[in-house]
Enzyme design. Structure first.
Site, short mmCIF file in Angstrom:
data_model
loop_
_atom_site.label_atom_id
_atom_site.label_comp_id
_atom_site.label_asym_id
_atom_site.label_seq_id
_atom_site.Cartn_x
_atom_site.Cartn_y
_atom_site.Cartn_z
N TRP A 180 37.64 -60.11 39.05
CA TRP A 180 36.88 -58.91 38.71
C TRP A 180 36.17 -58.29 39.91
CZ3 TRP A 180 32.33 -60.24 40.66
CH2 TRP A 180 32.07 -61.61 40.78
N ASN A 181 36.12 -58.96 41.06
CA ASN A 181 35.17 -58.50 42.08
C ASN A 181 35.59 -57.20 42.78
OD1 ASN A 181 37.17 -59.94 43.43
ND2 ASN A 181 35.79 -60.64 45.03
N CYS A 211 35.28 -62.56 48.60
CA CYS A 211 35.84 -63.81 49.13
C CYS A 211 35.67 -63.85 50.65
CB CYS A 211 37.30 -63.92 48.76
SG CYS A 211 38.24 -62.46 49.16
N GLU A 266 45.33 -66.62 46.55
CA GLU A 266 44.20 -66.14 47.37
C GLU A 266 42.95 -66.67 46.70
OE1 GLU A 266 44.60 -64.67 50.05
OE2 GLU A 266 46.45 -63.51 49.99
N LEU A 267 42.32 -67.65 47.32
CA LEU A 267 41.22 -68.33 46.63
C LEU A 267 39.89 -68.08 47.35
CD1 LEU A 267 43.29 -71.54 45.79
CD2 LEU A 267 43.13 -69.40 44.52
N GLY A 309 41.55 -65.76 42.92
CA GLY A 309 40.46 -66.28 42.10
C GLY A 309 39.99 -67.62 42.61
N SER A 321 38.74 -61.41 32.33
CA SER A 321 38.42 -61.01 30.96
C SER A 321 37.24 -60.04 30.88
CB SER A 321 38.14 -62.25 30.12
OG SER A 321 37.29 -63.11 30.82
N LYS A 345 47.47 -60.11 34.31
CA LYS A 345 46.43 -60.78 33.51
C LYS A 345 45.14 -60.62 34.32
CE LYS A 345 43.65 -63.87 32.06
NZ LYS A 345 42.45 -63.24 32.62
N HIS A 346 44.38 -59.58 33.97
CA HIS A 346 43.15 -59.32 34.72
C HIS A 346 42.02 -60.20 34.18
CE1 HIS A 346 40.97 -57.30 37.72
NE2 HIS A 346 41.51 -56.09 37.61
P1 NAP Z 1 38.41 -67.21 38.32
O1 NAP Z 1 37.50 -67.72 37.27
O2 NAP Z 1 39.40 -68.13 38.90
O3 NAP Z 1 39.14 -65.94 37.68
C1 NAP Z 1 40.17 -65.27 38.37
C2 NAP Z 1 41.28 -64.95 37.37
O4 NAP Z 1 41.90 -66.17 36.97
C3 NAP Z 1 40.78 -64.30 36.07
O5 NAP Z 1 41.75 -63.39 35.63
C4 NAP Z 1 40.68 -65.49 35.14
O6 NAP Z 1 40.70 -65.14 33.80
C5 NAP Z 1 41.91 -66.26 35.52
N1 NAP Z 1 41.93 -67.67 35.17
C6 NAP Z 1 40.88 -68.52 35.13
N2 NAP Z 1 41.33 -69.76 34.82
C7 NAP Z 1 42.67 -69.66 34.66
C8 NAP Z 1 43.71 -70.59 34.34
N3 NAP Z 1 43.45 -71.88 34.12
N4 NAP Z 1 44.96 -70.15 34.27
C9 NAP Z 1 45.24 -68.84 34.49
N5 NAP Z 1 44.32 -67.92 34.80
C10 NAP Z 1 43.05 -68.33 34.88
O7 NAP Z 1 37.64 -66.59 39.52
P2 NAP Z 1 36.21 -65.92 39.53
O8 NAP Z 1 35.24 -67.03 39.66
O9 NAP Z 1 36.03 -64.94 38.45
O10 NAP Z 1 36.37 -65.08 40.89
C11 NAP Z 1 35.76 -65.39 42.03
C12 NAP Z 1 36.60 -66.29 42.91
O11 NAP Z 1 37.73 -65.56 43.38
C13 NAP Z 1 35.83 -66.68 44.15
O12 NAP Z 1 36.07 -68.01 44.50
C14 NAP Z 1 36.38 -65.75 45.20
O13 NAP Z 1 36.20 -66.18 46.52
C15 NAP Z 1 37.80 -65.67 44.79
N6 NAP Z 1 38.42 -64.49 45.38
C16 NAP Z 1 39.35 -64.65 46.35
C17 NAP Z 1 39.93 -63.55 46.97
C18 NAP Z 1 40.96 -63.70 48.04
O14 NAP Z 1 41.65 -62.71 48.34
N7 NAP Z 1 41.12 -64.85 48.68
C19 NAP Z 1 39.54 -62.28 46.57
C20 NAP Z 1 38.59 -62.14 45.57
C21 NAP Z 1 38.05 -63.26 44.98
P3 NAP Z 1 39.34 -65.06 32.93
O15 NAP Z 1 38.49 -64.01 33.56
O16 NAP Z 1 39.82 -64.66 31.61
O17 NAP Z 1 38.71 -66.41 33.01
#
Ligand code: NAP
Length: 455
Positions: free
Chosen positions: A131-132, A263, A229-230, A207, A158, A155-156
């Site tokens: 979402w960021n 990130c 990309e984590l 994520g 939620s 799958k964006h």
């Molecule tokens: P997140 O919880 O992992 O959510 C990201 C996406 O993954 C959402 O669409 C989420 O859906 C989905 N998701 C969660 N668990 C899943 C699973 N088990 N299987 C499939 N999909 C799943 O991440 P966040 O905490 O919202 O976002 C922040 C993180 O993203 C930070 O660590 C940040 O550094 C990282 N990030 C990395 C980059 C990069 O380019 N390296 C860029 C931006 C952000 P739901 O929302 O429905 O849970």
């Protein structure tokens, strides 16, 4: 996963969306394959025309689209408008450059055969996004992937359902085949169904480690390529030869833009002892001058954090660090009242034995460290499970070279903050993930790089 728009500035839920049924998932898969077959038959010129139309729509409707971003995840309206314009710029970049990136490359092998590499699309791709940067994260997939002839099942996150729907709508209105980019309100289990479906050829996820590991494991089981990309905990190093005022003002933006939820934000500020006190004082003053408030007000620098859960998590990380010996230089606390507001802050003296030392804080909290050499700075920078970006402020050429060669990260920016650009590959190493988005590397990540030999 319950898909809903909740305004982080007020805490009010604005709209709910139903999770799809398994029948709808099946329909989406079938449509994605159909759209891929159609798009594959298009010329690169036709794809480029539609991609330019996406950019036109994004530019024409930047304010309306930005308002959806601000409503759903709380960034300032002005930064949301900038995000939409960056998406348009990215789409134009791929419209203009994808043909070059995909053109056949002759390779001389010394024999009688004519040998070359040709780039072909893979097919439907599952796209899991956070979402960021709710539009930029998606358009940086859309640009290269659709130009290559792939299609996407998005799958964006939620909490940004209307952002997801907007991308599907813009791609359709631009004239791409129906279903070329579909927003799917899919559960985690349904993401698994899609990843295992033989029509899906690859996956990309931006994520958390937890989500990346889950998607990566499933794709490992069924042998499908992934780009992950984590998270990151980027080092921001400042040495005595740096332009200190520029380093400070850049550091403040690097840590607090997007309410610190990036990130590639500078998160660990590693400052040479000779300039530590001066940097620290200027950094503190600048943090305290930031205006936190209504994201729709043009005077606001920082809106709310994205969710109450996120704020609770950050409060917990800061408290843990403080209980393990860190000291608070300023801020780093929740702001009372409605919405998920949080005062940007700075912590010092974070102990290596503290768990927080190794974690990413996904909000506007800076860690300050003092070092006495570039070697020590790089050792500290590398003492992290992550390896996404890094910034180094120094005028000394040998220090610049040392940092470029020795920092374990997917990017090192000298005398500026880490930023993404469509012409530059983007991605990390270590727990920050693998593979690259953007540039030719990002486009080819989802191509069949076919070797051709003709005698
Ligand atoms: P997140 O919880 O992992 O959510 C990201 C996406 O993954 C959402 O669409 C989420 O859906 C989905 N998701 C969660 N668990 C899943 C699973 N088990 N299987 C499939 N999909 C799943 O991440 P966040 O905490 O919202 O976002 C922040 C993180 O993203 C930070 O660590 C940040 O550094 C990282 N990030 C990395 C980059 C990069 O380019 N390296 C860029 C931006 C952000 P739901 O929302 O429905 O849970």
């Amino acid at each position: 996963m319950a898909f809903a728009s909740t305004n982080p500035a007020t805490g009010e839920k604005v709209k709910d969306f139903e999770t799809m049924s398994n029948e709808q998932v099946e329909q989406a898969l079938a449509l994605s394959m159909k759209a891929h077959h159609e798009l594959k038959s298009w010329s690169l010129e036709d794809r480029a025309g539609a991609m330019q139309r996406i950019a036109d729509i994004l530019e024409d409707e930047a304010e309306e689209l930005a308002a959806i971003i601000t409503l759903e995840m709380g960034k300032t309206l002005k930064s949301a408008i900038a995000e939409v314009k960056k998406c348009a710029m990215g789409c134009r970049f791929y419209a203009d450059n994808a043909a070059d990136m995909m053109s056949d490359e002759v390779v001389e092998t010394g024999g009688p055969a004519t040998t070359y590499k040709t780039y072909l699309p893979l097919g439907p791709i599952v796209v899991v996004m956070p979402w960021n940067y709710p539009l930029w994260q998606v358009y940086r997939f859309v640009g290269p992937a659709l130009m290559a002839g792939n299609t996407g099942l998005l799958k964006h996150a939620s909490n940004v359902p209307q952002c997801g729907l907007s991308v599907e709508d813009v791609v359709r209105r631009a004239g791409f085949p129906e279903g070329a980019l579909q927003n799917v309100f899919a559960s985690v289990q349904q993401v698994g169904i899609m990843l295992r479906d033989e029509r899906v050829r690859a996956a990309t996820l931006t994520g958390s480690e937890r989500a990346g590991s889950s998607v990566g494991s499933i794709c490992g089981e069924v042998i499908k390529p992934t780009v992950l990309e984590l998270g990151g905990s980027d080092a921001f190093i400042v040495m005595p030869s740096a332009d200190l005022d520029k380093a400070v003002s850049t550091a403040v933006i690097a840590r607090t833009q997007n309410c610190g939820q990036s990130c590639i934000a500078g998160k660990r500020f590693i400052i040479h002892t000779d300039i530590y006190d001066e940097f620290r004082n200027k950094f503190k003053t600048a943090f305290e001058a930031l205006c936190v408030g209504d994201p729709n007000d043009p005077e606001t620098d920082i809106g709310p954090l994205v969710t109450e859960n996120s704020r609770v998590e950050i409060i917990g990380q800061v408290e843990k660090a403080l209980s393990e010996g860190a000291t608070r230089l300023t801020g780093a606390e929740a702001i009372d009242g409605p919405g998920y507001f949080y005062r940007p802050g700075i912590l010092e003296n974070i102990s290596k034995s503290s768990q927080t030392y190794y974690e990413e804080i996904f909000g506007p909290v800076a860690f300050l460290f003092k070092v006495s050499s570039m070697e020590e700075a790089v050792t500290l920078a590398n003492d992290s499970p992550f390896g996404l970006g890094s910034s180094v402020f120094t005028q000394d050429k040998s220090q610049q070279d040392y940092a470029i060669k020795n920092i374990e990260a997917g990017a090192t920016f000298i005398n500026s903050m880490t930023a993404s650009h469509p012409a530059l590959p983007f991605g990390g190493i270590k727990k920050s993930g693998y593979g690259r988005e953007l540039a030719a590397e990002g486009l080819r990540a989802f191509c069949n790089i076919k070797t051709v030999s003709i005698v």
